[in-house]
Design a protein around this motif. Structure first.
Motif, mmCIF file in Angstrom:
data_model
loop_
_atom_site.group_PDB
_atom_site.id
_atom_site.type_symbol
_atom_site.label_atom_id
_atom_site.label_comp_id
_atom_site.label_asym_id
_atom_site.label_seq_id
_atom_site.Cartn_x
_atom_site.Cartn_y
_atom_site.Cartn_z
ATOM 1 N N GLU A 147 0.835 -1.191 0.000
ATOM 2 C CA GLU A 147 0.000 0.000 0.000
ATOM 3 C C GLU A 147 0.875 1.248 0.000
ATOM 4 O OE1 GLU A 147 -3.546 -1.999 2.746
ATOM 5 O OE2 GLU A 147 -2.036 -0.704 3.665
ATOM 6 N N GLY A 148 0.455 2.268 -0.705
ATOM 7 C CA GLY A 148 1.268 3.471 -0.746
ATOM 8 C C GLY A 148 0.468 4.724 -1.007
ATOM 9 N N LYS A 149 1.106 5.846 -0.748
ATOM 10 C CA LYS A 149 0.443 7.127 -0.966
ATOM 11 C C LYS A 149 1.469 8.182 -1.350
ATOM 12 C CE LYS A 149 -0.972 9.347 2.775
ATOM 13 N NZ LYS A 149 -1.610 9.608 4.087
ATOM 14 N N PHE A 150 0.997 9.164 -2.102
ATOM 15 C CA PHE A 150 1.764 10.372 -2.400
ATOM 16 C C PHE A 150 0.907 11.532 -1.906
ATOM 17 C CE2 PHE A 150 3.741 7.362 -5.153
ATOM 18 C CZ PHE A 150 5.038 7.822 -5.394
ATOM 19 N N LYS A 151 1.189 11.993 -0.708
ATOM 20 C CA LYS A 151 0.442 13.134 -0.161
ATOM 21 C C LYS A 151 1.148 14.397 -0.643
ATOM 22 C CE LYS A 151 -1.016 15.359 4.132
ATOM 23 N NZ LYS A 151 -0.366 16.660 3.784
ATOM 24 N N MET A 152 0.654 14.933 -1.746
ATOM 25 C CA MET A 152 1.310 16.056 -2.405
ATOM 26 C C MET A 152 0.318 17.172 -2.710
ATOM 27 S SD MET A 152 4.541 15.420 -2.624
ATOM 28 C CE MET A 152 5.466 13.990 -2.030
ATOM 29 N N SER A 153 -0.447 17.555 -1.692
ATOM 30 C CA SER A 153 -1.374 18.700 -1.768
ATOM 31 C C SER A 153 -2.552 18.477 -2.709
ATOM 32 C CB SER A 153 -0.623 19.983 -2.188
ATOM 33 O OG SER A 153 0.413 20.286 -1.278
ATOM 34 N N GLN A 154 -2.832 17.196 -3.076
ATOM 35 C CA GLN A 154 -3.934 16.951 -4.015
ATOM 36 C C GLN A 154 -5.283 17.369 -3.454
ATOM 37 O OE1 GLN A 154 -1.630 14.669 -2.995
ATOM 38 N NE2 GLN A 154 -1.406 12.997 -4.465
ATOM 39 N N GLU A 155 -5.401 17.437 -2.108
ATOM 40 C CA GLU A 155 -6.682 17.788 -1.500
ATOM 41 C C GLU A 155 -6.997 19.281 -1.630
ATOM 42 O OE1 GLU A 155 -3.661 18.532 1.740
ATOM 43 O OE2 GLU A 155 -3.925 17.169 0.039
ATOM 44 N N MET A 156 -5.994 20.052 -2.035
ATOM 45 C CA MET A 156 -6.177 21.501 -2.140
ATOM 46 C C MET A 156 -6.694 21.881 -3.537
ATOM 47 S SD MET A 156 -5.289 22.167 0.901
ATOM 48 C CE MET A 156 -5.425 23.961 0.849
ATOM 49 N N SER A 157 -7.149 23.124 -3.656
ATOM 50 C CA SER A 157 -7.622 23.619 -4.944
ATOM 51 C C SER A 157 -6.441 23.779 -5.894
ATOM 52 C CB SER A 157 -8.315 24.968 -4.760
ATOM 53 O OG SER A 157 -7.362 25.952 -4.346
ATOM 54 N N LEU A 158 -6.739 23.927 -7.179
ATOM 55 C CA LEU A 158 -5.678 24.074 -8.172
ATOM 56 C C LEU A 158 -4.812 25.299 -7.878
ATOM 57 C CD1 LEU A 158 -4.258 23.307 -10.788
ATOM 58 C CD2 LEU A 158 -6.031 24.567 -12.047
ATOM 59 N N GLY A 159 -5.436 26.410 -7.503
ATOM 60 C CA GLY A 159 -4.681 27.616 -7.209
ATOM 61 C C GLY A 159 -3.725 27.424 -6.037
ATOM 62 N N ASP A 160 -4.197 26.735 -5.011
ATOM 63 C CA ASP A 160 -3.343 26.480 -3.852
ATOM 64 C C ASP A 160 -2.212 25.522 -4.205
ATOM 65 O OD1 ASP A 160 -4.707 28.151 -2.164
ATOM 66 O OD2 ASP A 160 -6.000 26.587 -1.343
ATOM 67 N N ARG A 161 -2.515 24.525 -5.025
ATOM 68 C CA ARG A 161 -1.465 23.586 -5.449
ATOM 69 C C ARG A 161 -0.381 24.326 -6.236
ATOM 70 N NH1 ARG A 161 -4.596 19.926 -8.887
ATOM 71 N NH2 ARG A 161 -6.565 20.612 -7.990
ATOM 72 N N GLU A 162 -0.809 25.232 -7.099
ATOM 73 C CA GLU A 162 0.167 26.014 -7.857
ATOM 74 C C GLU A 162 1.001 26.883 -6.928
ATOM 75 O OE1 GLU A 162 -2.378 28.032 -10.591
ATOM 76 O OE2 GLU A 162 -2.291 26.425 -12.097
ATOM 77 N N GLY A 163 0.383 27.362 -5.857
ATOM 78 C CA GLY A 163 1.117 28.148 -4.872
ATOM 79 C C GLY A 163 2.171 27.319 -4.152
ATOM 80 N N VAL A 164 1.834 26.059 -3.871
ATOM 81 C CA VAL A 164 2.782 25.151 -3.215
ATOM 82 C C VAL A 164 3.945 24.849 -4.150
ATOM 83 C CG1 VAL A 164 3.115 22.841 -2.248
ATOM 84 C CG2 VAL A 164 1.045 24.140 -1.693
ATOM 85 N N VAL A 165 3.635 24.613 -5.418
ATOM 86 C CA VAL A 165 4.680 24.322 -6.414
ATOM 87 C C VAL A 165 5.674 25.480 -6.478
ATOM 88 C CG1 VAL A 165 5.152 23.997 -8.869
ATOM 89 C CG2 VAL A 165 3.251 22.786 -7.795
ATOM 90 N N LYS A 166 5.170 26.692 -6.593
ATOM 91 C CA LYS A 166 6.034 27.871 -6.699
ATOM 92 C C LYS A 166 6.769 28.137 -5.386
ATOM 93 C CE LYS A 166 3.137 30.117 -10.191
ATOM 94 N NZ LYS A 166 2.242 31.279 -10.485
ATOM 95 N N GLY A 167 6.040 27.972 -4.276
ATOM 96 C CA GLY A 167 6.639 28.251 -2.977
ATOM 97 C C GLY A 167 7.797 27.333 -2.643
ATOM 98 N N LEU A 168 7.617 26.040 -2.869
ATOM 99 C CA LEU A 168 8.688 25.080 -2.584
ATOM 100 C C LEU A 168 9.879 25.294 -3.521
ATOM 101 C CD1 LEU A 168 6.624 21.811 -1.933
ATOM 102 C CD2 LEU A 168 7.861 23.184 -0.238
#
Length: 256
Positions: free
Chosen positions: A209-230
């Motif tokens: 069993e596995g998971k990739f917890k990579m902000s998928q639960e957030m909205s697209l705008g927030d995910r883009e913010g995480v991508v840029k921020g990191l």
């Protein structure tokens, strides 16, 4: 471990790949014993064997070894000897091996949520990470004098060394890369003595069993913010996790 639908990774080949790229797993056992604690864990490098690499369903077999002096080894040997399983030296209870790539872990500040934070403020910090949990019953190769244990440990040590030297270190001997270190480079008697101080562990997997917890639960705008921020942090881990968030975000969008 919680496996939310938007984080869970159902593809077995993807999980096998993560294990092979991050072979240092944490072996956890829950075995009642008079000589050691009930729950024990040890960091152990593993080899994952699969008969059919093209299979999308085969889980595989994990092979590892652990120092005989380790308290967890003593409990494993005790349990293997006392096992009532129809298969010799196979533990009655399942074991767990956890694989977590260190480069896939990063703190995520609410400041990165450029869509939700300015509007509602209803955001909190979290951690992004990926992980694989492997479950199965283990066979313990504890008798260093038996032909079976000698064969298992000899192959295990050689295969593990070759995997680490070529895959982890990149010592392939091709181009300007130096060749890999091999067990045969060390004196044979020296290796024989070392082999008496380890036990082998072979786990036939029945769950992966596995998971990739990579902000998928957030909205697209927030995910883009995480991508840029990191990415803006300028660190190696930040860049890696930024790329994973982007990859998983694109995957989510492609399915919507």
């Amino acid at each position: 471990m919680l496996f939310r639908p938007d984080h869970a990774e159902p593809a077995i080949p993807v999980l096998r790949k993560l294990v092979r790229e991050n072979p240092l797993g944490i072996l956890t056992t829950a075995i009642r014993s008079d000589i050691a604690p009930f729950i024990q864990s040890s960091h152990i490098p593993f080899i994952l064997d699969v008969k059919d690499e093209d299979s999308t369903e085969e889980l595989g077999v994990l092979r590892g070894h652990i120092a005989r002096q380790n308290p967890q080894s003593k409990v494993l040997i005790e349990a293997a000897k006392a096992s009532k399983s129809s298969m010799p030296n196979v533990l009655e209870e399942e074991v767990l091996v956890l694989f977590t790539p260190p480069s896939h872990q990063h703190y995520v500040t609410p400041k990165f949520y450029t869509e939700t934070k300015p509007v509602t403020g209803k955001v909190v910090p979290t951690w992004n990470y990926s992980a694989v949990q492997a479950y199965g019953r283990a066979k313990i190769y504890w008798d260093h004098k038996s032909d079976e244990s000698i064969a298992f440990l000899s192959k295990q040590v050689a295969d593990l060394s070759e995997h680490a030297e070529t895959f982890v270190m990149g010592f392939t001997g091709k181009g300007d890369r130096q060749g890999s270190w091999k067990v045969s480079d060390a004196p044979e008697r020296f290796i024989e003595l070392l082999r008496t101080n380890i036990i082998g562990i072979e786990i036939q997997l029945d769950r992966l069993e596995g998971k990739f917890k990579m902000s998928q639960e957030m909205s697209l705008g927030d995910r883009e913010g995480v991508v840029k921020g990191l990415a803006s942090l300028g660190t190696e881990t930040g860049t890696v996790v930024s790329g994973l968030v982007k990859e998983r975000s694109d995957l989510k969008e492609s399915k919507s």
